[in-house]
Design a protein around this motif. Structure first.
Motif, short mmCIF file in Angstrom:
data_model
loop_
_atom_site.label_atom_id
_atom_site.label_comp_id
_atom_site.label_asym_id
_atom_site.label_seq_id
_atom_site.Cartn_x
_atom_site.Cartn_y
_atom_site.Cartn_z
N SER A 12 0.83 -1.20 0.00
CA SER A 12 0.00 0.00 0.00
C SER A 12 0.87 1.26 0.00
O SER A 12 0.63 2.19 -0.78
CB SER A 12 -0.91 -0.02 1.22
OG SER A 12 -1.65 1.16 1.30
N ILE A 13 1.88 1.29 0.85
CA ILE A 13 2.79 2.44 0.91
C ILE A 13 3.56 2.58 -0.40
O ILE A 13 3.67 3.67 -0.96
CB ILE A 13 3.76 2.30 2.11
CG1 ILE A 13 2.99 2.44 3.42
CG2 ILE A 13 4.88 3.33 2.03
CD1 ILE A 13 3.77 2.01 4.65
N HIS A 14 4.07 1.47 -0.92
CA HIS A 14 4.82 1.48 -2.18
C HIS A 14 3.94 2.00 -3.33
O HIS A 14 4.38 2.78 -4.15
CB HIS A 14 5.35 0.08 -2.48
CG HIS A 14 6.04 -0.05 -3.78
ND1 HIS A 14 7.29 0.50 -4.00
CD2 HIS A 14 5.68 -0.63 -4.94
CE1 HIS A 14 7.66 0.25 -5.25
NE2 HIS A 14 6.69 -0.43 -5.83
N SER A 15 2.69 1.56 -3.36
CA SER A 15 1.77 1.99 -4.42
C SER A 15 1.55 3.49 -4.40
O SER A 15 1.57 4.15 -5.44
CB SER A 15 0.42 1.28 -4.27
OG SER A 15 0.57 -0.09 -4.49
N LYS A 16 1.34 4.06 -3.20
CA LYS A 16 1.12 5.50 -3.09
C LYS A 16 2.35 6.28 -3.51
O LYS A 16 2.25 7.30 -4.18
CB LYS A 16 0.74 5.87 -1.65
CG LYS A 16 -0.65 5.46 -1.28
CD LYS A 16 -0.96 5.80 0.15
CE LYS A 16 -2.32 5.25 0.55
NZ LYS A 16 -2.57 5.44 1.98
N GLN A 17 3.54 5.80 -3.13
CA GLN A 17 4.77 6.52 -3.43
C GLN A 17 5.15 6.45 -4.91
O GLN A 17 5.84 7.33 -5.41
CB GLN A 17 5.92 5.99 -2.58
CG GLN A 17 5.79 6.31 -1.12
CD GLN A 17 6.88 5.69 -0.27
OE1 GLN A 17 7.57 4.76 -0.69
NE2 GLN A 17 7.04 6.20 0.93
N THR A 18 4.72 5.41 -5.60
CA THR A 18 5.14 5.21 -6.99
C THR A 18 4.01 5.38 -8.01
O THR A 18 4.23 5.15 -9.20
CB THR A 18 5.75 3.81 -7.16
OG1 THR A 18 4.77 2.83 -6.79
CG2 THR A 18 7.00 3.64 -6.32
N ASN A 19 2.81 5.76 -7.56
CA ASN A 19 1.65 5.88 -8.46
C ASN A 19 1.40 4.59 -9.24
O ASN A 19 1.21 4.61 -10.45
CB ASN A 19 1.81 7.06 -9.43
CG ASN A 19 1.69 8.38 -8.75
OD1 ASN A 19 0.99 8.52 -7.76
ND2 ASN A 19 2.38 9.38 -9.27
N THR A 20 1.44 3.48 -8.52
CA THR A 20 1.19 2.18 -9.15
C THR A 20 0.11 1.46 -8.38
O THR A 20 -0.23 1.83 -7.26
CB THR A 20 2.46 1.31 -9.16
OG1 THR A 20 2.94 1.18 -7.82
CG2 THR A 20 3.54 1.90 -10.04
N SER A 21 -0.42 0.42 -8.98
CA SER A 21 -1.40 -0.43 -8.33
C SER A 21 -1.03 -1.87 -8.66
O SER A 21 -0.59 -2.16 -9.78
CB SER A 21 -2.80 -0.09 -8.83
OG SER A 21 -3.76 -0.85 -8.13
N TRP A 22 -1.24 -2.76 -7.69
CA TRP A 22 -0.76 -4.14 -7.84
C TRP A 22 -1.88 -5.14 -7.55
O TRP A 22 -2.68 -4.93 -6.64
CB TRP A 22 0.41 -4.38 -6.90
CG TRP A 22 1.54 -3.45 -7.16
CD1 TRP A 22 1.74 -2.21 -6.62
CD2 TRP A 22 2.60 -3.63 -8.10
NE1 TRP A 22 2.86 -1.63 -7.15
CE2 TRP A 22 3.41 -2.48 -8.06
CE3 TRP A 22 2.95 -4.67 -8.96
CZ2 TRP A 22 4.54 -2.32 -8.84
CZ3 TRP A 22 4.08 -4.52 -9.74
CH2 TRP A 22 4.86 -3.36 -9.69
N CYS A 23 -1.92 -6.22 -8.33
CA CYS A 23 -2.89 -7.30 -8.16
C CYS A 23 -2.15 -8.54 -7.66
O CYS A 23 -1.06 -8.85 -8.16
CB CYS A 23 -3.55 -7.66 -9.48
SG CYS A 23 -4.26 -6.28 -10.36
N VAL A 24 -2.75 -9.27 -6.72
CA VAL A 24 -2.13 -10.50 -6.24
C VAL A 24 -2.30 -11.56 -7.31
O VAL A 24 -3.41 -11.90 -7.71
CB VAL A 24 -2.76 -10.98 -4.92
CG1 VAL A 24 -2.15 -12.30 -4.48
CG2 VAL A 24 -2.60 -9.94 -3.84
N ASN A 25 -1.17 -12.08 -7.80
CA ASN A 25 -1.18 -13.11 -8.82
C ASN A 25 -1.08 -14.50 -8.19
O ASN A 25 -1.67 -15.45 -8.67
CB ASN A 25 -0.03 -12.89 -9.80
CG ASN A 25 0.00 -13.90 -10.93
OD1 ASN A 25 -1.01 -14.51 -11.24
ND2 ASN A 25 1.15 -14.07 -11.53
N ASN A 26 -0.32 -14.59 -7.11
CA ASN A 26 -0.10 -15.88 -6.48
C ASN A 26 0.10 -15.65 -4.99
O ASN A 26 0.75 -14.70 -4.59
CB ASN A 26 1.15 -16.55 -7.09
CG ASN A 26 1.27 -18.00 -6.70
OD1 ASN A 26 0.45 -18.54 -5.98
ND2 ASN A 26 2.32 -18.63 -7.17
#
Length: 141
Positions: A12-26
């Motif tokens: 969550s912190i990484h996403s906010k700092q980098t303007n990215t969003s991540w989906c759990v693949n595994n």
């Protein structure tokens, strides 16, 4: 990082700092592995994971760019045996984070940012705009 909750907070912190969003693949839990407390592999939300292919997209605009960026996070078990063999666990560092930072799209363009979910702070600001009457469209009579 020591638990699955720590991984979620970090992403969550990484996403906010980098303007990215991540989906759990595994996702792998302790009950499924004798080597890890847990493991999660995240894919960029612009990957093809759980999306219609670019060729079959009938809506026109799609965030599927077949992006290959991913983050693989493993938290190793902390046992007497693993502390003996692994200096990082001995030093209190059981997490292993592997980045594949190969985004094939812009992270800061208006189009890329439009695919991100708004934060709670932004949602509250916009709700206040509408509550103050700024969201209403008044057409001239």
């Amino acid at each position: 990082m020591f638990s699955e909750q720590d991984i979620c907070k970090w992403i969550s912190i990484h996403s906010k700092q980098t303007n990215t969003s991540w989906c759990v693949n595994n996702k792998l839990s302790n009950s499924e592995s004798s080597r890890y407390v847990c493991r999660k592999v995240y894919m960029c939300h612009h990957s093809g994971f759980n999306k219609v292919s670019i060729d079959n997209n009938k809506k026109g605009r799609s965030k599927n760019t077949e992006c290959k960026a991913q983050i693989d996070i493993k938290i190793k078990l902390n046992t007497k045996d693993t502390r003996k063999k692994d200096k990082y666990i001995r030093d209190g560092l059981p997490a292993v984070v592997i980045f594949v930072n190969e985004h094939n799209h812009n992270l800061a363009s208006a189009e890329a940012l439009s695919f991100l979910r708004p934060t709670n702070e932004v949602r509250i600001i916009y709700e206040n705009y509408f509550n103050d009457g700024l969201g209403e469209y008044l057409s001239p009579l």
